[in-house]
Every structure is written in C-alpha cells, then in structure tokens.
Design a protein around this motif. Structure first.
Motif, PDB file in Angstrom:
ATOM      1  N   PRO A  12       0.798  -1.224   0.000  1.00 40.46           N
ATOM      2  CA  PRO A  12       0.000   0.000   0.000  1.00 40.46           C
ATOM      3  C   PRO A  12       0.835   1.280   0.000  1.00 40.46           C
ATOM      4  O   PRO A  12       0.325   2.328  -0.359  1.00 40.46           O
ATOM      5  CB  PRO A  12      -0.824  -0.107   1.285  1.00 40.46           C
ATOM      6  N   GLY A  13       2.109   1.168   0.381  1.00 37.88           N
ATOM      7  CA  GLY A  13       2.872   2.420   0.490  1.00 37.88           C
ATOM      8  C   GLY A  13       4.053   2.508  -0.442  1.00 37.88           C
ATOM      9  O   GLY A  13       4.860   3.426  -0.330  1.00 37.88           O
ATOM     10  N   ALA A  14       4.171   1.575  -1.371  1.00 42.73           N
ATOM     11  CA  ALA A  14       5.370   1.589  -2.208  1.00 42.73           C
ATOM     12  C   ALA A  14       5.066   0.983  -3.562  1.00 42.73           C
ATOM     13  O   ALA A  14       3.945   0.547  -3.817  1.00 42.73           O
ATOM     14  CB  ALA A  14       6.476   0.804  -1.513  1.00 42.73           C
ATOM     15  N   PRO A  16       4.272  -1.418  -6.218  1.00 40.77           N
ATOM     16  CA  PRO A  16       3.797  -2.801  -6.105  1.00 40.77           C
ATOM     17  C   PRO A  16       4.299  -3.668  -7.255  1.00 40.77           C
ATOM     18  O   PRO A  16       3.586  -3.909  -8.223  1.00 40.77           O
ATOM     19  CB  PRO A  16       2.270  -2.636  -6.160  1.00 40.77           C
ATOM     20  N   ILE A  21      -0.989  -3.073 -11.692  1.00 39.59           N
ATOM     21  CA  ILE A  21      -2.041  -3.286 -12.672  1.00 39.59           C
ATOM     22  C   ILE A  21      -2.028  -2.136 -13.677  1.00 39.59           C
ATOM     23  O   ILE A  21      -1.993  -0.974 -13.300  1.00 39.59           O
ATOM     24  CB  ILE A  21      -3.427  -3.331 -11.979  1.00 39.59           C
ATOM     25  N   PRO A  52      -6.773  12.654  -8.830  1.00 37.48           N
ATOM     26  CA  PRO A  52      -7.072  12.689  -7.396  1.00 37.48           C
ATOM     27  C   PRO A  52      -6.008  11.964  -6.582  1.00 37.48           C
ATOM     28  O   PRO A  52      -5.257  11.157  -7.113  1.00 37.48           O
ATOM     29  CB  PRO A  52      -8.422  11.962  -7.284  1.00 37.48           C
ATOM     30  N   SER A  53      -6.004  12.269  -5.310  1.00 37.52           N
ATOM     31  CA  SER A  53      -5.037  11.712  -4.388  1.00 37.52           C
ATOM     32  C   SER A  53      -5.042  10.183  -4.393  1.00 37.52           C
ATOM     33  O   SER A  53      -6.107   9.571  -4.479  1.00 37.52           O
ATOM     34  CB  SER A  53      -5.405  12.238  -3.000  1.00 37.52           C
ATOM     35  N   LYS A  54      -3.879   9.622  -4.340  1.00 38.49           N
ATOM     36  CA  LYS A  54      -3.685   8.174  -4.174  1.00 38.49           C
ATOM     37  C   LYS A  54      -4.252   7.307  -5.295  1.00 38.49           C
ATOM     38  O   LYS A  54      -4.660   6.181  -5.070  1.00 38.49           O
ATOM     39  CB  LYS A  54      -4.287   7.705  -2.826  1.00 38.49           C
ATOM     40  N   MET A  55      -4.292   7.858  -6.496  1.00 45.91           N
ATOM     41  CA  MET A  55      -4.812   7.074  -7.617  1.00 45.91           C
ATOM     42  C   MET A  55      -3.686   6.422  -8.414  1.00 45.91           C
ATOM     43  O   MET A  55      -3.935   5.784  -9.442  1.00 45.91           O
ATOM     44  CB  MET A  55      -5.650   7.962  -8.546  1.00 45.91           C
ATOM     45  N   LYS A  57      -0.509   8.157  -9.355  1.00 41.92           N
ATOM     46  CA  LYS A  57       0.239   9.056 -10.233  1.00 41.92           C
ATOM     47  C   LYS A  57       1.752   8.805 -10.113  1.00 41.92           C
ATOM     48  O   LYS A  57       2.446   8.661 -11.118  1.00 41.92           O
ATOM     49  CB  LYS A  57      -0.086  10.522  -9.891  1.00 41.92           C
ATOM     50  N   THR A  58       2.220   8.765  -8.879  1.00 48.39           N
ATOM     51  CA  THR A  58       3.653   8.556  -8.657  1.00 48.39           C
ATOM     52  C   THR A  58       4.081   7.178  -9.161  1.00 48.39           C
ATOM     53  O   THR A  58       5.097   7.039  -9.850  1.00 48.39           O
ATOM     54  CB  THR A  58       3.978   8.684  -7.153  1.00 48.39           C
ATOM     55  N   ILE A  59       3.267   6.181  -8.851  1.00 47.57           N
ATOM     56  CA  ILE A  59       3.584   4.808  -9.269  1.00 47.57           C
ATOM     57  C   ILE A  59       3.656   4.714 -10.798  1.00 47.57           C
ATOM     58  O   ILE A  59       4.525   4.048 -11.346  1.00 47.57           O
ATOM     59  CB  ILE A  59       2.501   3.831  -8.721  1.00 47.57           C
ATOM     60  N   TRP A 198     -10.295   4.735 -10.001  1.00 46.22           N
ATOM     61  CA  TRP A 198     -10.257   3.319 -10.351  1.00 46.22           C
ATOM     62  C   TRP A 198     -11.666   2.716 -10.388  1.00 46.22           C
ATOM     63  O   TRP A 198     -12.495   3.006  -9.537  1.00 46.22           O
ATOM     64  CB  TRP A 198      -9.397   2.547  -9.352  1.00 46.22           C
ATOM     65  N   ILE A 206      -6.012  -6.360  -8.679  1.00 46.20           N
ATOM     66  CA  ILE A 206      -4.965  -6.313  -7.647  1.00 46.20           C
ATOM     67  C   ILE A 206      -5.076  -7.546  -6.745  1.00 46.20           C
ATOM     68  O   ILE A 206      -4.104  -8.259  -6.505  1.00 46.20           O
ATOM     69  CB  ILE A 206      -5.075  -5.018  -6.808  1.00 46.20           C
ATOM     70  N   PRO A 234      -6.748   2.225  -5.147  1.00 45.59           N
ATOM     71  CA  PRO A 234      -5.878   1.045  -5.232  1.00 45.59           C
ATOM     72  C   PRO A 234      -5.084   0.856  -3.942  1.00 45.59           C
ATOM     73  O   PRO A 234      -4.746  -0.258  -3.570  1.00 45.59           O
ATOM     74  CB  PRO A 234      -4.947   1.382  -6.404  1.00 45.59           C
ATOM     75  N   GLN A 238      -4.891  -2.501  -1.654  1.00 43.52           N
ATOM     76  CA  GLN A 238      -3.631  -3.129  -1.231  1.00 43.52           C
ATOM     77  C   GLN A 238      -3.614  -3.322   0.290  1.00 43.52           C
ATOM     78  O   GLN A 238      -3.198  -4.366   0.792  1.00 43.52           O
ATOM     79  CB  GLN A 238      -2.436  -2.245  -1.636  1.00 43.52           C
TER      80      GLN A 238
HETATM   81  N1  LIG Z   1      -1.081   0.609 -11.114  1.00 41.28           N
HETATM   82  C1  LIG Z   1      -1.204   0.186  -9.857  1.00 41.28           C
HETATM   83  N2  LIG Z   1      -1.379  -1.120  -9.579  1.00 41.28           N
HETATM   84  C2  LIG Z   1      -1.514  -1.544  -8.316  1.00 41.28           C
HETATM   85  N3  LIG Z   1      -1.482  -0.735  -7.239  1.00 41.28           N
HETATM   86  C3  LIG Z   1      -1.318   0.582  -7.439  1.00 41.28           C
HETATM   87  C4  LIG Z   1      -1.178   1.120  -8.751  1.00 41.28           C
HETATM   88  N4  LIG Z   1      -1.045   2.451  -8.662  1.00 41.28           N
HETATM   89  C5  LIG Z   1      -1.097   2.743  -7.349  1.00 41.28           C
HETATM   90  N5  LIG Z   1      -1.239   1.629  -6.598  1.00 41.28           N
HETATM   91  C6  LIG Z   1      -1.329   1.582  -5.121  1.00 41.28           C
HETATM   92  O1  LIG Z   1      -1.756   2.849  -4.632  1.00 41.28           O
HETATM   93  C7  LIG Z   1      -0.758   3.441  -3.816  1.00 41.28           C
HETATM   94  C8  LIG Z   1      -0.750   4.941  -4.036  1.00 41.28           C
HETATM   95  O2  LIG Z   1      -0.250   5.248  -5.327  1.00 41.28           O
HETATM   96  P1  LIG Z   1       0.560   6.603  -5.589  1.00 41.28           P
HETATM   97  O3  LIG Z   1       1.431   6.918  -4.450  1.00 41.28           O
HETATM   98  O4  LIG Z   1       1.187   6.471  -6.931  1.00 41.28           O
HETATM   99  O5  LIG Z   1      -0.657   7.625  -5.665  1.00 41.28           O
HETATM  100  P2  LIG Z   1      -0.577   9.183  -6.004  1.00 41.28           P
HETATM  101  O6  LIG Z   1      -1.646   9.428  -7.009  1.00 41.28           O
HETATM  102  O7  LIG Z   1       0.810   9.543  -6.369  1.00 41.28           O
HETATM  103  O8  LIG Z   1      -0.999   9.805  -4.597  1.00 41.28           O
HETATM  104  P3  LIG Z   1      -0.675  11.285  -4.029  1.00 41.28           P
HETATM  105  O9  LIG Z   1      -1.630  12.227  -4.708  1.00 41.28           O
HETATM  106  O10 LIG Z   1      -0.965  11.185  -2.575  1.00 41.28           O
HETATM  107  O11 LIG Z   1       0.761  11.579  -4.316  1.00 41.28           O
HETATM  108  C9  LIG Z   1       0.529   2.733  -4.206  1.00 41.28           C
HETATM  109  O12 LIG Z   1       1.460   2.746  -3.139  1.00 41.28           O
HETATM  110  C10 LIG Z   1       0.046   1.328  -4.529  1.00 41.28           C
HETATM  111  O13 LIG Z   1      -0.134   0.575  -3.348  1.00 41.28           O
END
Ligand SMILES: Nc1ncnc2c1ncn2[C@@H]1O[C@H](COP(=O)(O)OP(=O)(O)OP(=O)(O)O)[C@@H](O)[C@H]1O
Ligand SMILES: [Mg+2]
Length: 398
Positions: A12-14, A16, A21, A52-55, A57-59, A198, A206, A234, A238
């Motif tokens: 959930p925090g790094a 995956p 997916i 939006p947050s945690k969707m 983007k960074t991953i 999502w 997932i 997502p 997780q």
């Molecule tokens: N494509 C993916 N497949 C599976 N899990 C994912 C995927 N993308 C994100 N996740 C899950 O969601 C978590 C949050 O993703 P991420 O940090 O990329 O979100 P974010 O959009 O960058 O959030 P923020 O706006 O807070 O920076 C990841 O740590 C992972 O557990």
C-alpha cells in the motif's frame, strides 16, 4: 506460501512490483503507461499529470520511466527562496554554484596547502547532463509548493523543455495545475494526462493477481466485495488484501482461502492504519454552540442524535458512495430516524452541511474530506469514508 511474502506482494505504500495493474484511460481507451510514454517522447513539451489523491500518479511515473532514469523531487522541496536548479542539480549529485575546498597534507613535509575551487555549474550544464543521461525530472505533489513558487518553476521549465529537458509535473486537480495548465507561455507545449478514479474491475485485478501469487484462493464475488469497499482507491485495496493475509497467517490454519466471513474483521483491522479520529469527532460535534443546545432526533436504535451526528452517520451508510446528491443525504438521514418521530427539515440539513464545510476548511490537509457544493456532497478522501464505515465495530447494516 513459497518465497513470496504477503508484504512483498501487497504494497500500500510503495511500488507494487507483483501487483502492478495496468489500466486504460476511459477517455482515450489507451493504457496510461502508453499515454505517459508517448508524452515523454515529444521533445519540447512539458507533461502535466493530474489526478485525485492516491490514484497511482507517482507509481505510474516510476513504472514508465524506471528507477534508473527517474529523478523525483517534490513541490515541498521548494520554498520561495530555493533555487530551482540547485535542487534539480543536487538530486543527481551535481554541485551548483557550490564552493569546493580541499585541504591536503603532503606527507613528510610540513607543507600544508589549501586549495579553493569554485564551481559555477550553470543551468545549461545541468540541462545537458539530464539529456545525456536520459533523465526525466518528476516534480511530484506540485501543489505543495507555494503559488508564487509554482509560477517561478513553470517559468524555468518553459525555457528548459524547449532545449530538450524532460519533465513531468504531477498535481491534484483544481489545486495547483493553473500554474502549468493555464500558463499562456506553456500553451501549445503541454501534454496533459488526467488520471481517473479506479473502477471496480481494475481494483479486483490487484486482489486476483496478488492472492494467486501467494497461492491463496479467493472467489470472484469476494474480490468484488473488497473492490467495492475500496472506494476507487488502489491503495485501500492493497491495504485490505495485506490485512487479510495477516489475519490468515495469524489464524495458523493452512487452508489458504479467503472466506467472506473474515472480510468485516479485515476491514475493521484496516482502519487501524488511518488517523481520522479527530476529523470524525470534529464533524460530530459540529460548530461551537456557545452554550445553546441543539435539536435531537430519535433514531431507530432508540438513541438521540443531533443533526451533525446524523450527517456523519448518513455518509457511512450503505452503499459506500463518494458522491451523494442532497436527496440521498436527506433520505439516508430520514431512514435513520425512527418512524413517526420528528425529522430535520431539508433547509436545516443544508445549513448544517454548509457549516460543516466551513468547519473543515482552513485546517490541515487531513481535514479536507468533504466538499459540499451545488447540491452535491462529495467525499474527497476514500480512506476517510472507509474509516467512517468500519471504525468501531464495523458497518451495522451489512
Ligand atoms: N497501477 C497500480 N497497480 C496496483 N497498485 C497501485 C497502482 N497504482 C497505485 N497503486 C497503489 O496505490 C498506492 C498509491 O499510489 P501513488 O502513491 O502512486 O498515488 P498518487 O496518485 O501519487 O498519490 P498522491 O496524490 O498522494 O501523491 C501505491 O502505493 C500502490 O499501493
Ligand atoms: Mg504521489
């Protein structure tokens, strides 16, 4: 569970690695990875990734660019005084206008000399270095930089990208993208990618992929239930899957199968990861009444609640929804109140929603969970809604 551990599979925090997916943008019907790669390849353009947050983007950036070539900085790395290029240089180990002094003792002689060298690595050299090494700069959480700084950064980027420097700016919608997307100087030099929430089917993947890797059985309708409860996040998916694994491990049984009976426990345990206690109690208390007392309403369960408590309860009701029309909120509240008992007027409910919003505005980010506008109540943070539903004994109606 040979080799792989649950915590390696569900992350959930790094990044995956095992449960990444790939999904398609509903608008373009193309995978996000392709969209981002395509955008990066257009020389002279800046990429703006908004969602939006945690969707994810960074991953997504990490997946597409790879850990070798990605240089991640955060909007939070820049205060007004920070030199943009200094940060960009430092992240790759380059000194920028740094002073370098060395003192050497020459053995056998008492002669000691010191030498001072002054580098002045120019912006051009930094850009050249990034190009030579094929690096891509990702300015993540751009909204954390102050508005004025965002404008300055946009200005610097505009010049750099024209010379082939590759950069992606990542931000939340509506908050910070004006500096980039509404910047006239950048128009015509911008690749825009909007990341959407999502869908249940993508979230299910997932769990399917992860449990399969771990040799744990799970039926399709159970994955569906978890995905619905994950509220388009997502990350939440997780988290829940990881907690299910922990519960299975601790039960000491060796029939590795996710039964629907353990879901409620898994949800409740998952809320322990989140810290919304203060947010919920602030909302339940509502604005300061300065000694006056509020109307209370008799609920089905025989207890009395005031309107703020009822609103909080109504948000947590089934089905879990992030966008509630006013009529839904009202209906949910009316359903909570015992038959034949007095009900709050629609007007009173609306007024309380306005006050609730005011109460939450202007506080720390964690309090930004609701948006009440134009007759619709938006829950902005899926983790918050999840917490509300499952903290303290779980959802009574399931
Ligand atoms: N494509 C993916 N497949 C599976 N899990 C994912 C995927 N993308 C994100 N996740 C899950 O969601 C978590 C949050 O993703 P991420 O940090 O990329 O979100 P974010 O959009 O960058 O959030 P923020 O706006 O807070 O920076 C990841 O740590 C992972 O557990
Ligand atoms: Mg991020």
């Amino acid at each position: 569970m040979m080799g792989l551990k649950a915590e390696d599979v569900f992350r959930p925090g790094a990044f995956p690695e095992y449960t990444y997916i790939s999904r398609k943008s509903a608008v373009s019907d193309l995978p996000y990875e392709f969209r981002l790669m395509q955008a990066i390849k257009v020389s002279g353009f800046l990429t703006s990734l908004v969602g939006p947050s945690k969707m994810g983007k960074t991953i997504l950036c990490e997946k597409v660019i790879g850990f070798e070539k990605i240089v991640e900085v955060s909007g939070a790395d820049f205060s007004l005084e920070t030199d943009f290029w200094k940060v960009v240089a430092a992240k790759v180990g380059l000194a920028y206008e740094g002073e370098f002094s060395s003192e050497k003792m020459i053995a056998d002689t008492k002669d000691k000399y010191s030498k001072k060298e002054t580098y002045s690595l120019t912006k051009d050299k930094i850009i050249e270095y990034y190009k030579k090494e094929n690096l891509v700069l990702v300015i993540d959480d751009f909204h954390y930089a102050q508005e004025e700084k965002r404008m300055q950064i946009a200005q610097q980027l505009k010049d750099a990208i024209r010379r082939g420097f590759k950069a992606i700016v990542v931000s939340l919608p509506h908050r910070a993208d004006e500096a980039i997307r509404r910047n006239a100087d950048l128009s015509g030099r911008l690749s825009m990618i909007n990341m959407e929430s999502w869908e249940v089917n993508d979230l299910k993947e997932i769990a399917k992929v992860g449990f399969e890797k771990l040799g744990i059985q799970i039926e399709d309708n159970v994955t569906t239930q978890i995905a619905v409860e994950s509220l388009s996040s997502p990350q939440l998916m997780q988290y829940i899957c990881l907690n299910i694994c922990t519960i299975l491990e601790m039960s000491g049984r060796d029939d590795w199968c996710v039964k629907p009976e353990i879901l409620n426990i898994a949800y409740r345990y998952t809320t322990a990861n989140f810290e919304y206690g203060d947010v919920v109690s602030l909302m339940q208390k509502g604005p300061n009444m300065r000694g006056k007392s509020r109307n209370r309403f008799r609920a089905d369960n025989g207890k009395d609640y005031d309107l703020y408590e009822l609103i909080v309860k109504s948000i947590a009701e089934n089905p879990p929804i992030m966008k509630l029309e006013f009529e839904d909120v009202k209906e949910r509240i009316y359903c909570l109140i015992a038959d034949d008992c007095k009900k709050p007027t629609p007007q009173a409910i609306k007024e309380s929603l306005v006050k609730l919003q005011e109460l939450l505005d202007g506080r720390e980010d964690i309090f930004k969970v609701l948006d009440w506008k134009e007759g619709v109540l938006y829950i902005l943070d899926p983790l918050f809604l999840f917490y509300l539903r499952w903290e303290g004994g779980g959802n009574k109606d399931v």
